[in-house]
Design a protein around this motif. Sequence first.
Motif, PDB file in Angstrom:
ATOM      1  N   ILE A 121       0.868  -1.197   0.000  1.00 54.14           N
ATOM      2  CA  ILE A 121       0.000   0.000   0.000  1.00 54.14           C
ATOM      3  C   ILE A 121       0.896   1.235   0.000  1.00 54.14           C
ATOM      4  CG2 ILE A 121      -1.940   1.182   1.078  1.00 54.14           C
ATOM      5  CD1 ILE A 121      -2.509  -1.268   2.738  1.00 54.14           C
ATOM      6  N   GLY A 122       0.817   2.024  -1.074  1.00 52.54           N
ATOM      7  CA  GLY A 122       1.584   3.263  -1.163  1.00 52.54           C
ATOM      8  C   GLY A 122       2.816   3.099  -2.046  1.00 52.54           C
ATOM      9  N   ALA A 123       2.880   3.942  -3.106  1.00 52.54           N
ATOM     10  CA  ALA A 123       4.050   3.882  -4.005  1.00 52.54           C
ATOM     11  C   ALA A 123       4.914   5.116  -3.823  1.00 52.54           C
ATOM     12  CB  ALA A 123       3.584   3.750  -5.456  1.00 52.54           C
ATOM     13  N   GLY A 124       5.371   5.329  -2.583  1.00 54.60           N
ATOM     14  CA  GLY A 124       6.392   6.345  -2.317  1.00 54.60           C
ATOM     15  C   GLY A 124       7.752   5.651  -2.360  1.00 54.60           C
ATOM     16  N   TYR A 125       8.725   6.195  -1.638  1.00 59.25           N
ATOM     17  CA  TYR A 125      10.072   5.594  -1.644  1.00 59.25           C
ATOM     18  C   TYR A 125      10.044   4.173  -1.096  1.00 59.25           C
ATOM     19  CZ  TYR A 125      11.688  10.280  -2.593  1.00 59.25           C
ATOM     20  OH  TYR A 125      11.877  11.507  -3.172  1.00 59.25           O
ATOM     21  N   ALA A 126       9.391   3.997   0.075  1.00 56.12           N
ATOM     22  CA  ALA A 126       9.412   2.697   0.741  1.00 56.12           C
ATOM     23  C   ALA A 126       8.636   1.646  -0.052  1.00 56.12           C
ATOM     24  CB  ALA A 126       8.824   2.833   2.151  1.00 56.12           C
ATOM     25  N   GLY A 127       7.433   2.032  -0.513  1.00 54.20           N
ATOM     26  CA  GLY A 127       6.591   1.066  -1.221  1.00 54.20           C
ATOM     27  C   GLY A 127       7.164   0.681  -2.577  1.00 54.20           C
ATOM     28  N   THR A 128       7.752   1.648  -3.286  1.00 56.19           N
ATOM     29  CA  THR A 128       8.263   1.368  -4.628  1.00 56.19           C
ATOM     30  C   THR A 128       9.472   0.430  -4.575  1.00 56.19           C
ATOM     31  OG1 THR A 128       7.419   3.470  -5.403  1.00 56.19           O
ATOM     32  CG2 THR A 128       9.111   2.464  -6.752  1.00 56.19           C
ATOM     33  N   ILE A 129      10.401   0.702  -3.675  1.00 58.33           N
ATOM     34  CA  ILE A 129      11.581  -0.182  -3.605  1.00 58.33           C
ATOM     35  C   ILE A 129      11.151  -1.578  -3.148  1.00 58.33           C
ATOM     36  CG2 ILE A 129      12.362   0.401  -1.238  1.00 58.33           C
ATOM     37  CD1 ILE A 129      15.239   0.218  -2.350  1.00 58.33           C
ATOM     38  N   ALA A 130      10.181  -1.622  -2.223  1.00 51.64           N
ATOM     39  CA  ALA A 130       9.727  -2.928  -1.732  1.00 51.64           C
ATOM     40  C   ALA A 130       9.123  -3.747  -2.875  1.00 51.64           C
ATOM     41  CB  ALA A 130       8.703  -2.733  -0.610  1.00 51.64           C
ATOM     42  N   ALA A 131       8.231  -3.112  -3.641  1.00 53.21           N
ATOM     43  CA  ALA A 131       7.556  -3.837  -4.732  1.00 53.21           C
ATOM     44  C   ALA A 131       8.572  -4.292  -5.783  1.00 53.21           C
ATOM     45  CB  ALA A 131       6.510  -2.928  -5.369  1.00 53.21           C
ATOM     46  N   ASN A 132       9.517  -3.424  -6.122  1.00 51.74           N
ATOM     47  CA  ASN A 132      10.501  -3.789  -7.149  1.00 51.74           C
ATOM     48  C   ASN A 132      11.407  -4.922  -6.680  1.00 51.74           C
ATOM     49  OD1 ASN A 132       9.725  -2.116  -9.266  1.00 51.74           O
ATOM     50  ND2 ASN A 132      10.825  -0.359  -8.424  1.00 51.74           N
ATOM     51  N   ARG A 177      -7.299  -9.674  -1.340  1.00 55.12           N
ATOM     52  CA  ARG A 177      -6.755 -10.624  -0.375  1.00 55.12           C
ATOM     53  C   ARG A 177      -5.228 -10.535  -0.395  1.00 55.12           C
ATOM     54  NH1 ARG A 177      -4.311 -15.191  -0.477  1.00 55.12           N
ATOM     55  NH2 ARG A 177      -3.982 -15.180  -2.728  1.00 55.12           N
ATOM     56  N   PHE A 178      -4.584 -10.807   0.732  1.00 58.47           N
ATOM     57  CA  PHE A 178      -3.107 -10.862   0.730  1.00 58.47           C
ATOM     58  C   PHE A 178      -2.603 -11.969   1.640  1.00 58.47           C
ATOM     59  CE2 PHE A 178      -4.197  -7.761   4.117  1.00 58.47           C
ATOM     60  CZ  PHE A 178      -3.484  -8.268   5.193  1.00 58.47           C
ATOM     61  N   ASP A 179      -1.416 -12.497   1.272  1.00 61.24           N
ATOM     62  CA  ASP A 179      -0.697 -13.388   2.189  1.00 61.24           C
ATOM     63  C   ASP A 179       0.260 -12.560   3.046  1.00 61.24           C
ATOM     64  OD1 ASP A 179      -1.725 -15.958   1.297  1.00 61.24           O
ATOM     65  OD2 ASP A 179      -0.740 -15.461  -0.598  1.00 61.24           O
ATOM     66  N   TYR A 180       0.910 -11.580   2.379  1.00 58.09           N
ATOM     67  CA  TYR A 180       1.762 -10.622   3.100  1.00 58.09           C
ATOM     68  C   TYR A 180       1.419  -9.229   2.615  1.00 58.09           C
ATOM     69  CZ  TYR A 180       4.372 -14.402   5.069  1.00 58.09           C
ATOM     70  OH  TYR A 180       4.696 -15.518   5.777  1.00 58.09           O
ATOM     71  N   LEU A 181       1.509  -8.282   3.546  1.00 53.90           N
ATOM     72  CA  LEU A 181       1.156  -6.902   3.218  1.00 53.90           C
ATOM     73  C   LEU A 181       2.302  -5.987   3.651  1.00 53.90           C
ATOM     74  CD1 LEU A 181      -1.124  -4.860   2.367  1.00 53.90           C
ATOM     75  CD2 LEU A 181      -1.764  -4.793   4.786  1.00 53.90           C
ATOM     76  N   ILE A 182       2.635  -5.030   2.800  1.00 52.41           N
ATOM     77  CA  ILE A 182       3.587  -3.980   3.203  1.00 52.41           C
ATOM     78  C   ILE A 182       2.821  -2.660   3.198  1.00 52.41           C
ATOM     79  CG2 ILE A 182       5.709  -2.739   2.626  1.00 52.41           C
ATOM     80  CD1 ILE A 182       6.859  -5.271   1.494  1.00 52.41           C
ATOM     81  N   VAL A 183       2.748  -2.043   4.360  1.00 50.99           N
ATOM     82  CA  VAL A 183       2.047  -0.758   4.479  1.00 50.99           C
ATOM     83  C   VAL A 183       3.104   0.349   4.418  1.00 50.99           C
ATOM     84  CG1 VAL A 183       0.517   0.659   5.899  1.00 50.99           C
ATOM     85  CG2 VAL A 183       0.281  -1.831   5.926  1.00 50.99           C
ATOM     86  N   ALA A 184       2.982   1.215   3.406  1.00 48.35           N
ATOM     87  CA  ALA A 184       3.987   2.268   3.187  1.00 48.35           C
ATOM     88  C   ALA A 184       3.266   3.552   2.792  1.00 48.35           C
ATOM     89  CB  ALA A 184       4.959   1.830   2.090  1.00 48.35           C
ATOM     90  N   VAL A 222       5.292  -2.762   8.201  1.00 43.48           N
ATOM     91  CA  VAL A 222       4.972  -1.334   8.073  1.00 43.48           C
ATOM     92  C   VAL A 222       6.295  -0.573   7.969  1.00 43.48           C
ATOM     93  CG1 VAL A 222       3.615   0.594   8.956  1.00 43.48           C
ATOM     94  CG2 VAL A 222       2.977  -1.733   9.582  1.00 43.48           C
ATOM     95  N   VAL A 223       6.420   0.238   6.919  1.00 45.75           N
ATOM     96  CA  VAL A 223       7.711   0.873   6.623  1.00 45.75           C
ATOM     97  C   VAL A 223       7.543   2.345   6.239  1.00 45.75           C
ATOM     98  CG1 VAL A 223       8.930  -1.233   5.928  1.00 45.75           C
ATOM     99  CG2 VAL A 223       7.523  -0.036   4.248  1.00 45.75           C
ATOM    100  N   GLY A 224       8.633   3.095   6.370  1.00 50.48           N
ATOM    101  CA  GLY A 224       8.634   4.501   5.972  1.00 50.48           C
ATOM    102  C   GLY A 224       8.079   5.395   7.074  1.00 50.48           C
ATOM    103  N   ASP A 225       7.621   6.582   6.669  1.00 51.17           N
ATOM    104  CA  ASP A 225       7.181   7.582   7.647  1.00 51.17           C
ATOM    105  C   ASP A 225       6.089   7.073   8.581  1.00 51.17           C
ATOM    106  OD1 ASP A 225       8.915   9.390   6.492  1.00 51.17           O
ATOM    107  OD2 ASP A 225       7.369  10.671   5.610  1.00 51.17           O
ATOM    108  N   CYS A 226       5.254   6.117   8.121  1.00 54.17           N
ATOM    109  CA  CYS A 226       4.119   5.689   8.950  1.00 54.17           C
ATOM    110  C   CYS A 226       4.496   4.608   9.968  1.00 54.17           C
ATOM    111  CB  CYS A 226       2.966   5.200   8.063  1.00 54.17           C
ATOM    112  SG  CYS A 226       3.390   3.791   7.032  1.00 54.17           S
ATOM    113  N   ALA A 227       5.769   4.219  10.034  1.00 53.68           N
ATOM    114  CA  ALA A 227       6.197   3.187  10.992  1.00 53.68           C
ATOM    115  C   ALA A 227       6.940   3.825  12.160  1.00 53.68           C
ATOM    116  CB  ALA A 227       7.109   2.175  10.294  1.00 53.68           C
TER     117      ALA A 227
END
Length: 374
Positions: free
Chosen positions: A6-17, A89-96, A260-265
Amino acid sequence: MKIVVIGAGYAGTIAANRLARKCKDAEVSVINPRAEFVERVRLHQQIAGTGSATTPLIEMLRKNVDIQLGSVDKIGDGALRLDDGTSIRFDYLIVAVGSTVSPLPGTVAVGTYEAAVVAGASLSDLPAGKTVTVIGGGPTGIETAAEIAESRPDVHVRIVGQTIGATLSPAAQRRVCEDLGRMNVQIVQDVVDEVRTMETPLGGTVVLRSREELHSDLTLWAVVADVPELVASSGLAVDASGRAVVDEYLRSVTDERIFVVGDCAAVPDARFACATATPQGAHAAGSIIRIAKGHKIRKFSMGYTGQALSLGRRNGLLQACRRDDTPRRLFVTGIPGAVSKEGVNRYAKYGSRTANYVWLPGRKRPARPPRQLG
Ligand SMILES: Cc1cc2nc3c(=O)[nH]c(=O)nc-3n(C[C@H](O)[C@H](O)[C@H](O)COP(=O)(O)OP(=O)(O)OC[C@H]3O[C@@H](n4cnc5c(N)ncnc54)[C@H](O)[C@@H]3O)c2cc1C
């Protein structure tokens, strides 16, 4: 395995890639409200018209990442709900989901893309001789005041903050104030209690704690201190500031499937920075990759090296710091400072886009107590 970011900022984009590159069997989805990656570190440039803060998401994310446009309303048990009512649905979630702003009424925020666009349009409509007030003496306020002063020498720029550059060393703080002064930025060391609006759009009176009243034709809120409500409203444990409480592996203490990563963690001693968010996103992705391979996951560790500020396009300041983020005496200014800042911005974006990013581990032992003098 279905992994949702969730979220394609710095944290979410690097995680997804990183996940899409290393976890070939997994299905990786990114949910973001807009089809652009926003380089928040360039929002002050977006306002001053000296640069653009957006890049199409398809240029930032690998082809095998599924992009879903929308906003997540609720995170539930193994599934989440989007603002259009669909459920994923998700097995793992990254909140960014990053951070957000709570501007005082009568001000326009610097820290979100939508507000920066409004602020930029208001600034370009502002006639010569008018006054822009920037509220906030932190890095965002300093960068915004300097960028506007350089690009609009025909308007009067003022910065209001209790301390200007509180996270810098005393000598670097003095240097920033001198450089702002050279750019004709008026420095007001005080706290803003209220902004009284007038009939003219965005014009008003800035009321300080000292009860002094300052006329302002455009007032910008350059304080980034809040996080989106999603984590708290979904029932995940949060701290007093609303950031998710995570364990040493960056997993929510409420649900081990959720990183949970980035500013929201709420990672101890972490500051709001792309320099924090990018390694955290990379680490969380790495942990899911390790889990998929049946390996044990590792604790997150990072140390800071410095803090970079732009002071317009031809000047900047690079403050060296210890790994625990306390400032050292060394700092670099002028064109080398500006080049360093540009390098930091580009490296964070490059890291998010390519998933290649290295960082310094944090200190193993607590810092030695300062030596007693005298
Ligand atoms: C003007 C300015 C200058 C800065 N300068 C620096 C600097 O020089 N160096 C530095 O290190 N840091 C700097 N920062 C801070 C830095 O930009 C942030 O710390 C960084 O962007 C945090 O990255 P992130 O990935 O956690 O969140 P973000 O980059 O904020 O990304 C979060 C993403 O999540 C999306 N999102 C939010 N809610 C939802 C939802 N419910 N559903 C789906 N998506 C959602 C957002 O739209 C966004 O795309 C600056 C910030 C500003 C405003």
